[in-house]
Design an enzyme around this catalytic site. Structure first.
Site, PDB file in Angstrom:
ATOM      1  N   GLU A  41     -10.209  -4.861  10.150  1.00 25.97           N
ATOM      2  CA  GLU A  41      -9.833  -3.536   9.318  1.00 25.97           C
ATOM      3  C   GLU A  41     -10.341  -3.771   7.892  1.00 25.97           C
ATOM      4  O   GLU A  41     -10.248  -4.499   7.239  1.00 25.97           O
ATOM      5  CB  GLU A  41      -7.934  -3.796   9.303  1.00 25.97           C
ATOM      6  CG  GLU A  41      -7.493  -2.687   8.716  1.00 25.97           C
ATOM      7  CD  GLU A  41      -5.902  -2.753   8.935  1.00 25.97           C
ATOM      8  OE1 GLU A  41      -5.193  -1.774   8.958  1.00 25.97           O
ATOM      9  OE2 GLU A  41      -5.444  -3.868   9.057  1.00 25.97           O
ATOM     10  N   ASN A  92       0.823  -1.193  -0.010  1.00 26.69           N
ATOM     11  CA  ASN A  92      -0.047   0.023   0.069  1.00 26.69           C
ATOM     12  C   ASN A  92       0.820   1.269   0.121  1.00 26.69           C
ATOM     13  O   ASN A  92       0.404   2.513  -0.572  1.00 26.69           O
ATOM     14  CB  ASN A  92      -1.071   0.152   1.268  1.00 26.69           C
ATOM     15  CG  ASN A  92      -0.472  -0.015   2.419  1.00 26.69           C
ATOM     16  OD1 ASN A  92       0.825  -0.504   2.681  1.00 26.69           O
ATOM     17  ND2 ASN A  92      -1.067   0.279   3.569  1.00 26.69           N
ATOM     18  N   GLU A 124       5.214  -3.484  12.761  1.00 28.62           N
ATOM     19  CA  GLU A 124       4.023  -2.641  12.554  1.00 28.62           C
ATOM     20  C   GLU A 124       2.987  -3.313  11.751  1.00 28.62           C
ATOM     21  O   GLU A 124       2.976  -3.823  10.733  1.00 28.62           O
ATOM     22  CB  GLU A 124       4.590  -1.501  11.522  1.00 28.62           C
ATOM     23  CG  GLU A 124       3.591  -0.035  11.724  1.00 28.62           C
ATOM     24  CD  GLU A 124       2.626   0.036  10.760  1.00 28.62           C
ATOM     25  OE1 GLU A 124       1.577  -0.235  11.120  1.00 28.62           O
ATOM     26  OE2 GLU A 124       2.765   0.220   9.439  1.00 28.62           O
ATOM     27  N   LEU A 125       1.889  -3.622  12.715  1.00 28.90           N
ATOM     28  CA  LEU A 125       0.800  -4.417  12.175  1.00 28.90           C
ATOM     29  C   LEU A 125      -0.358  -3.703  11.911  1.00 28.90           C
ATOM     30  O   LEU A 125      -0.588  -2.774  11.618  1.00 28.90           O
ATOM     31  CB  LEU A 125       0.736  -5.568  13.274  1.00 28.90           C
ATOM     32  CG  LEU A 125       2.015  -6.329  13.624  1.00 28.90           C
ATOM     33  CD1 LEU A 125       1.796  -7.385  14.743  1.00 28.90           C
ATOM     34  CD2 LEU A 125       2.744  -6.868  12.350  1.00 28.90           C
ATOM     35  N   GLY A 172       2.716  -5.142   7.902  1.00 29.67           N
ATOM     36  CA  GLY A 172       1.970  -5.908   7.339  1.00 29.67           C
ATOM     37  C   GLY A 172       0.668  -6.400   8.458  1.00 29.67           C
ATOM     38  O   GLY A 172       0.629  -5.794   9.254  1.00 29.67           O
ATOM     39  N   PRO A 176      10.067  -6.424  -0.974  1.00 21.23           N
ATOM     40  CA  PRO A 176       8.932  -5.668  -1.085  1.00 21.23           C
ATOM     41  C   PRO A 176       7.705  -6.490  -1.574  1.00 21.23           C
ATOM     42  O   PRO A 176       7.933  -7.777  -1.921  1.00 21.23           O
ATOM     43  CB  PRO A 176       9.347  -4.944  -2.415  1.00 21.23           C
ATOM     44  CG  PRO A 176      10.241  -5.713  -3.232  1.00 21.23           C
ATOM     45  CD  PRO A 176      11.073  -6.470  -1.949  1.00 21.23           C
ATOM     46  N   ALA A 177       6.538  -6.103  -1.295  1.00 23.48           N
ATOM     47  CA  ALA A 177       5.385  -7.259  -1.720  1.00 23.48           C
ATOM     48  C   ALA A 177       5.312  -7.347  -3.249  1.00 23.48           C
ATOM     49  O   ALA A 177       5.877  -6.777  -3.947  1.00 23.48           O
ATOM     50  CB  ALA A 177       4.195  -6.228  -1.407  1.00 23.48           C
ATOM     51  N   GLU A 219       8.960   2.967  14.400  1.00 25.29           N
ATOM     52  CA  GLU A 219       9.799   3.561  13.312  1.00 25.29           C
ATOM     53  C   GLU A 219       9.764   5.213  13.301  1.00 25.29           C
ATOM     54  O   GLU A 219       8.525   5.681  13.865  1.00 25.29           O
ATOM     55  CB  GLU A 219       9.036   3.064  12.071  1.00 25.29           C
ATOM     56  CG  GLU A 219       9.176   1.366  11.960  1.00 25.29           C
ATOM     57  CD  GLU A 219       8.769   0.863  10.740  1.00 25.29           C
ATOM     58  OE1 GLU A 219       9.581   0.083  10.137  1.00 25.29           O
ATOM     59  OE2 GLU A 219       7.522   1.097  10.494  1.00 25.29           O
TER      60      GLU A 219
END
Length: 442
Positions: A346, A116, A215-216, A193, A140-141, A423
């Site tokens: 989410e 994203n 970081e979820l 993710g 990366p994704a 971060e």
């Protein structure tokens, strides 16, 4: 695209290991200059990078331009922080010796980033890692590999030595990630993710006691008190909800409007959402682009349908439009049940579910009714009340009368099931360093 296999992943570790001593011993000033040059290159190539991001993940060009500017700032910020790593010197209470604390690079770091924000999530990890003196492997994704390659190419042009930043793209991320994490040379995992994937990675990292920054997911509440400035709260709601089409971990998921302002807020939000121009991200007039995949659209539609079945009323949108892409119309729901799945999961899409509440205590209770705790937003003209509510919400970040809180100079991260560590900010570089204590007698 290069489709890395396990052997390729281990070659990346080899390259990172070979480059590690030289980069670790590079002076902080030199590392700073390289990061600053990387910032300048990103800025000069901003329009090309924005178009690439838009083509890869569909976000509207204004959002993509904003991401590039945000992403570049991490290189500028950590170019400065590279020369400011703190230390400590003090006497022991008993006076027997002196305490000297230094910080050393933690070592080879695996960085896993989502689709994203393919540029910003990469720079938010690469910049502090390199500033600290670590070499990195960026995965990366699979949906957005090109942006990762573009970033690495600019890094090489900026003067990053070979092997310091390694990019691997793969259609089999689980196998490659596991192979890297069990390698004893790898000492750090930084992941952005979903919470579900994060739990799996934490379990894998535990096998070799690898340090983790996670970081979820998020489920951000957006609280509007009766005394809020209506126009300002609507403007903030559109930013907090529709940045990147709602595909953001900090996106406002649950809108709590106090009874006195509820109807006006719903009416205003409906009007603004209805006016958004839906279309291809790269088109100059697009305000809301497509979702990332057909599966994403299906999830959004499932949540909206279930909410409607529980009594929610659609005031605008609520329609998937997949004939020419993975689109979902910007949507507002009112009379949403707090027991709906859309209140628990989410959304990651352009859907604003609005809930009515009566008291300040109700707002805090409803905001905390989630396993997540990444971001929250509070609108009130009474700053003491807003701060009181913000302190009562279990979250890592709070926007007070602001719909955007992300800033390279601020610590980004959550509590509960939303992650570990921070971060950005002055603490971000320390995620990639280990304190070393010297007991010194002199």
């Amino acid at each position: 695209m290069a489709n890395a296999q396990t052997a390729d992943a281990l070659r990346a570790v080899d390259a990172a290991e070979a480059a590690a001593p030289g980069w670790r011993n590079t002076s902080p000033r030199r590392r700073s200059e390289i990061l600053r040059r990387w910032f300048e290159l990103m800025t000069s190539h901003a329009e090309e990078l924005a178009l690439l991001i838009s083509l890869e993940n569909g976000k509207a060009l204004p959002d993509a331009r904003g991401e590039v500017a945000y992403a570049a700032e991490f290189f500028r910020w950590y170019a400065e922080e590279a020369t400011r790593v703190p230390g400590e010197f003090r006497h022991t209470p008993g006076g027997a010796h002196n305490i000297l604390v230094d910080h050393e690079p933690i070592g080879i770091s695996l960085l896993i980033t989502p689709w994203n924000f393919p540029a910003a999530m990469a720079t938010r990890k690469i910049a502090p890692a390199l500033a600290a003196g670590c070499t990195v492997i960026l995965k990366p994704a699979s949906e957005t590999p090109l942006t990762g390659y573009a970033m690495a190419r600019l890094g090489a042009e900026a003067g990053v030595p070979p092997g310091v930043v390694n990019v691997i793209t793969t259609s089999n991320p689980g196998q490659l990630t596991n192979a890297i994490l069990v390698d004893p040379r790898v000492r750090k995992l930084s992941f952005t993710g979903s919470t579900g994937v994060g739990r799996i990675l934490l379990a894998e990292a535990a096998k070799k006691v690898v340090s983790c920054s996670m970081e979820l997911g998020g489920n951000a509440p957006f609280v509007v008190m009766d005394d809020a400035d209506l126009e300002a709260s609507l403007e903030g709601a559109m930013i907090a909800k529709m940045r990147n089409g709602g595909e953001a971990c900090t996106a406002a998921n649950r809108f709590y409007a106090q009874t006195g302002i509820h109807d006006a807020f719903v009416s205003g939000l409906t009007e603004l959402m209805r006016a958004l121009k839906l279309g291809a991200g790269y088109a100059s007039d697009t305000q809301c682009g497509p979702m990332i995949t057909a599966k994403a659209v299906e999830k959004i539609d499932r949540l909206v349908t279930e909410a409607k079945d529980r009594g929610a009323r659609v005031t605008t949108g609520g329609v998937p439009m997949v004939a020419s892409g993975y689109y979902y119309t910007p949507t507002v729901l009112e009379n949403t049940s707090p027991d709906s799945a859309i209140a628990k999961e989410e959304i990651f899409g352009p859907v604003a579910a609005v809930y009515r509440f009566e008291t300040e205590e109700d707002a805090i209770r409803l905001a905390n009714d989630t396993e997540y705790g990444l971001a929250a937003y509070v609108y009130s003209r009474d700053i003491r009340r807003a701060m009181r509510i913000g302190r009562g919400i279990e979250t890592g970040m709070v926007g007070i009368n602001r719909g955007l809180m992300s800033d390279p100079a601020a610590p980004f991260g959550g509590v509960k099931q939303s992650g570990l560590g921070r971060e950005g900010g002055v603490t971000g570089i320390l995620e990639f360093m280990e304190p070393k204590y010297f007991a010194v007698e002199f």
